[in-house]
Design a protein around this motif. Structure first.
Motif, PDB file in Angstrom:
ATOM      1  N   LEU A 257      10.214   4.314   6.498  1.00 12.44           N
ATOM      2  CA  LEU A 257       9.217   3.469   5.864  1.00 12.44           C
ATOM      3  C   LEU A 257       9.211   2.048   6.417  1.00 12.44           C
ATOM      4  O   LEU A 257       8.172   1.383   6.459  1.00 12.44           O
ATOM      5  CB  LEU A 257       9.456   3.427   4.343  1.00 12.44           C
ATOM      6  CG  LEU A 257       9.133   4.703   3.578  1.00 12.44           C
ATOM      7  CD1 LEU A 257       9.585   4.592   2.125  1.00 12.44           C
ATOM      8  CD2 LEU A 257       7.637   5.009   3.641  1.00 12.44           C
ATOM      9  N   ASP A 258      10.368   1.569   6.830  1.00 13.30           N
ATOM     10  CA  ASP A 258      10.457   0.211   7.369  1.00 13.30           C
ATOM     11  C   ASP A 258      11.624   0.163   8.344  1.00 13.30           C
ATOM     12  O   ASP A 258      12.780   0.329   7.946  1.00 13.30           O
ATOM     13  CB  ASP A 258      10.664  -0.813   6.244  1.00 13.30           C
ATOM     14  CG  ASP A 258      10.491  -2.251   6.717  1.00 13.30           C
ATOM     15  OD1 ASP A 258      10.804  -2.537   7.889  1.00 13.30           O
ATOM     16  OD2 ASP A 258      10.046  -3.092   5.903  1.00 13.30           O
TER      17      ASP A 258
ATOM     18  N   ASP B 193      16.707  -5.655   8.307  1.00 15.80           N
ATOM     19  CA  ASP B 193      17.119  -5.864   6.918  1.00 15.80           C
ATOM     20  C   ASP B 193      16.817  -4.637   6.071  1.00 15.80           C
ATOM     21  O   ASP B 193      17.591  -4.268   5.174  1.00 15.80           O
ATOM     22  CB  ASP B 193      16.456  -7.106   6.333  1.00 15.80           C
ATOM     23  CG  ASP B 193      14.937  -7.055   6.379  1.00 15.80           C
ATOM     24  OD1 ASP B 193      14.373  -6.261   7.161  1.00 15.80           O
ATOM     25  OD2 ASP B 193      14.298  -7.833   5.631  1.00 15.80           O
ATOM     26  N   ALA B 194      15.705  -3.950   6.372  1.00 16.98           N
ATOM     27  CA  ALA B 194      15.372  -2.733   5.642  1.00 16.98           C
ATOM     28  C   ALA B 194      16.347  -1.609   5.979  1.00 16.98           C
ATOM     29  O   ALA B 194      16.761  -0.844   5.097  1.00 16.98           O
ATOM     30  CB  ALA B 194      13.942  -2.301   5.953  1.00 16.98           C
TER      31      ALA B 194
ATOM     32  N   GLY C 160       9.276   4.098  -3.179  1.00 15.91           N
ATOM     33  CA  GLY C 160       8.655   2.930  -3.800  1.00 15.91           C
ATOM     34  C   GLY C 160       9.664   1.867  -4.170  1.00 15.91           C
ATOM     35  O   GLY C 160       9.452   0.668  -3.926  1.00 15.91           O
ATOM     36  N   TYR C 161      10.767   2.302  -4.774  1.00 13.42           N
ATOM     37  CA  TYR C 161      11.816   1.344  -5.126  1.00 13.42           C
ATOM     38  C   TYR C 161      12.416   0.706  -3.868  1.00 13.42           C
ATOM     39  O   TYR C 161      12.717  -0.494  -3.849  1.00 13.42           O
ATOM     40  CB  TYR C 161      12.921   2.039  -5.916  1.00 13.42           C
ATOM     41  CG  TYR C 161      12.658   2.181  -7.393  1.00 13.42           C
ATOM     42  CD1 TYR C 161      12.248   1.103  -8.169  1.00 13.42           C
ATOM     43  CD2 TYR C 161      12.862   3.408  -8.045  1.00 13.42           C
ATOM     44  CE1 TYR C 161      12.026   1.232  -9.531  1.00 13.42           C
ATOM     45  CE2 TYR C 161      12.644   3.544  -9.408  1.00 13.42           C
ATOM     46  CZ  TYR C 161      12.226   2.456 -10.147  1.00 13.42           C
ATOM     47  OH  TYR C 161      12.009   2.590 -11.492  1.00 13.42           O
TER      48      TYR C 161
ATOM     49  N   PRO D 274       0.818  -1.224   0.000  1.00 16.74           N
ATOM     50  CA  PRO D 274       0.000   0.000   0.000  1.00 16.74           C
ATOM     51  C   PRO D 274       0.848   1.268   0.000  1.00 16.74           C
ATOM     52  O   PRO D 274       1.934   1.316   0.588  1.00 16.74           O
ATOM     53  CB  PRO D 274      -0.802  -0.113   1.311  1.00 16.74           C
ATOM     54  CG  PRO D 274      -0.776  -1.568   1.649  1.00 16.74           C
ATOM     55  CD  PRO D 274       0.550  -2.068   1.177  1.00 16.74           C
ATOM     56  N   GLY D 275       0.323   2.287  -0.672  1.00 18.28           N
ATOM     57  CA  GLY D 275       0.863   3.630  -0.554  1.00 18.28           C
ATOM     58  C   GLY D 275       2.122   3.936  -1.331  1.00 18.28           C
ATOM     59  O   GLY D 275       2.737   4.986  -1.101  1.00 18.28           O
ATOM     60  N   ILE D 276       2.544   3.061  -2.250  1.00 19.59           N
ATOM     61  CA  ILE D 276       3.785   3.322  -2.980  1.00 19.59           C
ATOM     62  C   ILE D 276       3.531   3.289  -4.482  1.00 19.59           C
ATOM     63  O   ILE D 276       2.513   2.782  -4.963  1.00 19.59           O
ATOM     64  CB  ILE D 276       4.893   2.299  -2.631  1.00 19.59           C
ATOM     65  CG1 ILE D 276       4.536   0.902  -3.168  1.00 19.59           C
ATOM     66  CG2 ILE D 276       5.137   2.270  -1.140  1.00 19.59           C
ATOM     67  CD1 ILE D 276       5.682  -0.084  -3.143  1.00 19.59           C
TER      68      ILE D 276
END
Length: 419
Positions: free
Chosen positions: A400-401, A405-406, A346-347, A297-299
């Motif tokens: 965003l995350d 790992d993010a 988004g990427y 969602p949202g990207i």
């Protein structure tokens, strides 16, 4: 496999012939754009009727382009192979549905249709007639059209209601503006069809093709059937944008033989034919749900992780080398108004999701190399734009995350700001 050559398919064409072919390309481009302007001027046109007029010029353009190049693998697609074809005809020994065997249009809504067509809609009033008319004109197949009105502020809702009043196969889901991903997920949740296909509300299907796709998928017991798309210019966009997308959605090779999804990713990536646009896939609905493929969602760039996961989990995938989908390149669309911060975000989330998707899986070395290229390509998309972000925008991407790992991926991405 060898990279694309700039020589003629015969290998020894003189420079004068190449110059002449390039001149032909310019002429065909001009004819294509003129034809599109004429079609748009027809007040009563519908997508089903304009498809035949619009489609032959991009195919002729592509055929001329491929005469300027030679492809190094297997089953290259020539211009002569990409015309309208009846379902079941063979190209390179494989069935290639393009136009369905003539049938009738059934406007009856059935409980379990052959296909659920999901159309997310946000301020698409100008193009909805073309889009929905092209779907409802499909013959020889039962379908439902699930339109998600994503908080439109123009008259899109009224257009949708007009279609729903006239055809019981059309249903409307209203939601506040939450973006295309949320709309597509809502359509997936509501789908009752055996197969699922997505169509953007400013695009359309130029021919009567859906029954042929269903027949092919049924006959070969496919999880996913992939197909191609041609782009057409509607309005003025940046020259670089049109150059990038004018032939982007047309693969250079055919991949008709059924194979596992990871192998299809590898084969297409090796030939630079891998395309993530979700509109170029039809999949068994039960398989999609079992694979837990969802849109983030949202990207933007949300097609990348969705179709990647779809293929990774698929056991039986094939491709038809036909232009089933017509992609409108226009001012104001997502791909022509990319904001760097949204693009990087988004990427970034797409890359993280794709890395998580391959965790714990094992592939052959050859497949591993190509899958790694696909995943890194998404990270590369973010790295090319991250330098333009302000500190506050960069902080938003980081937030965003927050999982380890993010954050590791964000740290690697941040390094590109200083290059």
């Amino acid at each position: 496999m060898p990279e694309t050559s700039t020589s003629d398919t015969g290998g020894n064409a003189p420079d004068s012939r190449i110059d002449r072919l390039e001149q032909e390309l310019d002429v065909v481009r001009a004819q294509r754009d003129a034809a599109r302007r004429q079609v748009r001027a027809l007040e009563s046109s519908t997508a089903y009727r304009i498809g035949g007029k619009a489609a032959w010029l991009p195919r002729k353009l592509r055929g001329l382009r491929r005469r300027l190049t030679s492809r190094g693998e297997g089953a290259p697609v020539s211009g002569s192979q990409r015309g309208p074809q009846v379902a079941g005809e063979s190209v390179s020994g494989q069935p290639t549905p393009f136009r369905a065997v003539p049938g009738t249009v059934s406007t009856v809504r059935v409980a379990e249709p052959d296909v659920s067509v999901v159309v997310p809609v946000h301020n698409s009033e100008a193009w909805l007639d073309d889009c929905l008319s092209s779907v409802l004109a499909q013959t020889g197949v039962t379908l439902e059209v699930i339109c998600i009105n994503d908080g439109s502020t123009d008259d899109s809702r009224a257009v949708l209601q007009r279609f729903a009043d006239q055809d019981p196969r059309v249903s409307i889901i209203d939601q506040p503006n939450q973006g295309q991903s949320v709309g597509r997920n809502a359509g997936l949740d509501a789908a009752a069809g055996r197969y699922l296909i997505y169509l953007d509300s400013d695009d359309f299907w130029p021919d009567d093709t859906l029954a042929g796709l269903v027949r092919r998928a049924d006959e070969q017991n496919l999880d996913v059937l992939m197909f191609d798309c041609y782009a057409f210019l509607d309005g003025t966009v940046a020259a670089a944008t049109w150059k990038r997308y004018s032939t982007y959605y047309q693969r250079a090779h055919a991949y008709g033989e059924v194979r596992p999804g990871p192998q299809m990713i590898a084969d297409m990536r090796r030939n630079r034919d891998y395309r993530p646009h979700v509109g170029m896939y039809i999949a068994r609905t039960a398989f999609v749900r079992d694979s837990a493929s969802r849109f983030i969602p949202g990207i933007i760039h949300q097609d990348n992780p969705y179709t990647f996961a779809l293929l990774l989990n698929a056991e039986r995938v094939a491709h038809t080398d036909a232009d089933i989908y017509a992609r409108r390149i226009r001012p104001g669309s997502t791909i022509t108004t990319l904001h760097d911060a949204r693009s990087v975000g988004g990427y970034f989330l797409s890359y993280v999701a794709m890395v998580r998707e391959i965790q714990g899986r094992e592939f052959t070395p050859e497949v591993t190399d190509m899958i790694a290229e696909v995943v890194y390509g998404v990270f590369d998309g973010a790295s090319k734009k991250v330098a333009s972000l302000t500190p506050s925008e960069l902080a938003e991407v980081k937030a965003l995350d927050g999982r380890p790992d993010a954050q590791l991926a964000f740290f690697a991405l941040k390094k590109f700001r200083s290059r």
